[in-house]
Enzyme design. Structure first.
Site: not given
Ligand code: F6R
Length: 242
Positions: A67, A136, A138, A143
């Protein structure tokens, strides 16, 4: 679904780096799907260390990131481009032409999404996809929703995601409200998937996503259906599932 129960964050990161390293040694021109966020940071540190020791060669590796924030340029310190170069790409011998991250500055949303999907297809798909997990559930920035999204698309970030990510920005207002993300279908087409989850704060989502029903309201739950999926989770994050 395989579950590797790691003792702590470091053990989780080591397990993940070993799987990625095996993939690179087994197929030196592998296509890797990569994630940003706090969770994979130590994994990337191990990969850099092993590259510097001469154990890993990234010269033929191709990468696709999950992303990128909509509206942020590569030079923006908060962009995922910047993050990836800072935490991995600048320290290894990857060919810049083989690095793919959605272009957050492309306002032609349809074209950007089609281009990204085409580039993945042209590379013959993703061999190994690395994922983190949002509080959540994702994955990428898919989402919770009423339906599973399919291909790469532009998404409106949930309030909880904006709150979780504001730690990387000066003010909450600076957090972009939209992001390009690979879709659930794009992710599920990877031949192998590993997801890293660490810390007490994620114990509820581990239980919901992997010991509950498969539902787009918990996007990570779809991984239960993947034929080569490994969850690498530390003790704290697994504490409600023992
Ligand atoms: C990042 C991504 C997100 C993260 C998720 C967890 O490229 O795709 O899905 O993997 O938000 O983030 P952290 O590791 O910071 O808890």
């Amino acid at each position: 679904m395989r579950i590797i129960k790691a003792t702590d964050y470091n053990d989780m990161s080591l397990n993940a780096a070993e799987i990625i390293s095996e993939q690179i040694k087994y197929k030196p021109n592998s296509v890797l799907g990569l994630a940003t966020g706090s969770t994979p940071l130590k994994t990337y540190k191990y990969l850099i260390e092993w590259y510097k020791n001469g154990d890993l060669d990234f010269s033929k590796i191709t990468t696709f990131n999950l992303d990128e924030y909509y509206g942020l340029s590569k030079l923006d310190k908060q962009s995922y481009h910047y993050f990836m170069f800072d935490n991995l790409f600048s320290h290894i011998n990857i060919n810049n032409d083989n690095i793919h991250i959605p272009d957050g500055t492309n306002k032609d949303v349809e074209q950007e999404c089609l281009n990204y999907e085409k580039a993945i297809l042209d590379a013959d798909g993703i061999d190994l996809q690395l994922l983190g997990c949002g509080h959540n559930g994702h994955i990428g920035f898919n989402e919770p929703n009423e339906v599973f999204y399919t291909n790469t698309h532009l998404v409106n970030l949930e309030e909880s995601t904006i709150q979780a990510n504001k730690r990387f920005f000066e003010t909450e207002e600076d957090v972009p409200r939209q992001s390009y993300t690979m879709g659930i279908k794009t992710i599920m087409q990877a031949r192998k998937i590993i997801m890293l989850i660490s810390g007490e704060g994620k114990k509820e989502i581990v239980k919901k996503a992997f010991f509950g029903p498969i539902t787009p309201k918990v996007p990570a739950s779809v991984l239960q259906l993947h034929r080569d999926f490994t969850l690498i989770v530390d003790k704290d994050a697994f504490s409600l599932c023992e």
